[in-house]
Enzyme design. Structure first.
Site, PDB file in Angstrom:
ATOM      1  N   TYR A  80      -5.476  30.686  17.049  1.00 17.32           N
ATOM      2  CA  TYR A  80      -4.881  29.675  17.208  1.00 17.32           C
ATOM      3  C   TYR A  80      -3.928  29.076  16.211  1.00 17.32           C
ATOM      4  O   TYR A  80      -4.237  29.194  15.062  1.00 17.32           O
ATOM      5  CB  TYR A  80      -6.073  28.331  17.407  1.00 17.32           C
ATOM      6  CG  TYR A  80      -5.591  26.894  17.381  1.00 17.32           C
ATOM      7  CD1 TYR A  80      -5.213  26.588  18.730  1.00 17.32           C
ATOM      8  CD2 TYR A  80      -5.754  25.888  16.423  1.00 17.32           C
ATOM      9  CE1 TYR A  80      -4.627  25.228  18.768  1.00 17.32           C
ATOM     10  CE2 TYR A  80      -5.197  24.804  16.535  1.00 17.32           C
ATOM     11  CZ  TYR A  80      -4.806  24.511  17.764  1.00 17.32           C
ATOM     12  OH  TYR A  80      -4.381  23.119  17.935  1.00 17.32           O
ATOM     13  N   LEU A  81      -2.622  28.511  16.683  1.00 12.96           N
ATOM     14  CA  LEU A  81      -1.634  27.986  15.998  1.00 12.96           C
ATOM     15  C   LEU A  81      -1.693  26.324  15.780  1.00 12.96           C
ATOM     16  O   LEU A  81      -1.288  25.751  16.662  1.00 12.96           O
ATOM     17  CB  LEU A  81      -0.191  28.741  16.165  1.00 12.96           C
ATOM     18  CG  LEU A  81      -0.274  29.930  16.081  1.00 12.96           C
ATOM     19  CD1 LEU A  81       1.214  30.313  16.745  1.00 12.96           C
ATOM     20  CD2 LEU A  81      -0.317  30.592  14.991  1.00 12.96           C
ATOM     21  N   ASP A 172      11.217  34.741  28.743  1.00 10.71           N
ATOM     22  CA  ASP A 172      10.601  33.493  29.487  1.00 10.71           C
ATOM     23  C   ASP A 172      10.725  32.482  28.462  1.00 10.71           C
ATOM     24  O   ASP A 172       9.556  31.845  28.425  1.00 10.71           O
ATOM     25  CB  ASP A 172       9.249  33.943  30.218  1.00 10.71           C
ATOM     26  CG  ASP A 172       9.062  32.766  31.229  1.00 10.71           C
ATOM     27  OD1 ASP A 172       9.907  32.091  31.534  1.00 10.71           O
ATOM     28  OD2 ASP A 172       7.724  32.618  31.358  1.00 10.71           O
TER      29      ASP A 172
END
Length: 262
Positions: A80-81, A172
């Site tokens: 998790y950033l 993307d």
């Protein structure tokens, strides 16, 4: 399956409750302590392994990405950033460095754009590579919804696209796949392949795009030749076909404009 079950499969300790995060239109994403857990019902086989391989490919080329703790057909467990300061100049520097890299050839492993499967391909002429690997599968999938635009799309790739040299791409790169973390910008959820940088830049201009602060910094570091600038609408057709496929005929107007601008 829930995030706790995937963490147990990965033999990772769930620290705290699962907090839903924004995950785009495909996956459900949760924060569980230090982890981001990504799940999708009915995901096509190979979707999450392809994402993990794309993250590893970007990391190997100097791009900040979340660490992968576990990958399976059921989902991913990522680092998790936390949210950090917005820094468009740092993003420009990271992408310019990535796009300046030169690989031996154009290549792509079998992968996905969203959940749409794309074939593997290796080497050859860039225009042919891009059309056969990226455009043609989506063109076939959307032909019946294009209202006669199909032949116009095909005709776009009878003219050669400019070729600066094979470069690694995120594939993307819309704003939802960017995270400004405390250590600097990081990229998420790639559709990695080796192609021409115009593919990434075209996606970054669609649907509101990235701010001028980014473009000023990027152009200063890696100027855009006029022929690459002119080719961006033809690269954007790839992503617009994907939006027709996923979201319907409301994207025919932007597709028509991209064809006209090409």
């Amino acid at each position: 399956m829930g995030p706790g079950e995937l963490l147990r499969q990965a033999r990772l300790e769930a620290k705290g409750p699962a907090q839903p995060l924004h995950g785009g239109g495909i996956a459900r994403v949760y924060r569980v302590g230090p982890y981001a857990v990504k799940l999708a019902e009915g995901a096509p086989p190979g979707l999450f392994p392809a994402e993990a391989k794309g993250l590893a490919a970007l990391a190997a080329r100097g791009v900040r990405v979340p660490r992968v703790f576990h990958v399976g057909e059921e989902g991913l467990v990522l680092e998790y950033l936390p949210e950090g300061p917005t820094d468009w100049e740092a993003l420009a520097g990271m992408l310019a460095q990535l796009h300046r890299r030169r690989e031996a050839r154009y290549w792509a492993e079998p992968g996905f754009l969203g959940t749409f499967p794309l074939p593997g391909r290796e080497g050859g002429d860039w225009t042919e590579f891009f059309f056969l690997r990226c455009v043609e599968p989506l063109l076939e999938a959307t032909w019946g919804r294009l209202g006669g635009l199909g032949p116009r799309v095909e005709a776009l790739y009878r003219r050669p696209l400019p070729a600066e040299g094979p470069a690694p791409l995120h594939g993307d790169l819309w704003h939802g796949n960017l995270r400004f973390a405390p250590e600097g910008p990081a990229l998420l959820d790639p559709s990695f392949f080796v192609g021409e940088r115009g593919v990434d830049l075209a996606m970054m201009r669609l649907f509101g795009g990235f701010p001028q602060a980014f473009w000023r910094a990027y152009r200063a570091l890696y100027p855009l030749p006029e022929e690459v600038e002119r080719a961006l609408p033809r690269y954007g057709v790839y992503y617009l076909l994907a939006h027709v496929h996923f979201f319907g005929e409301g994207y025919l107007g932007p597709l028509w404009k991209a064809i006209s601008d090409s």
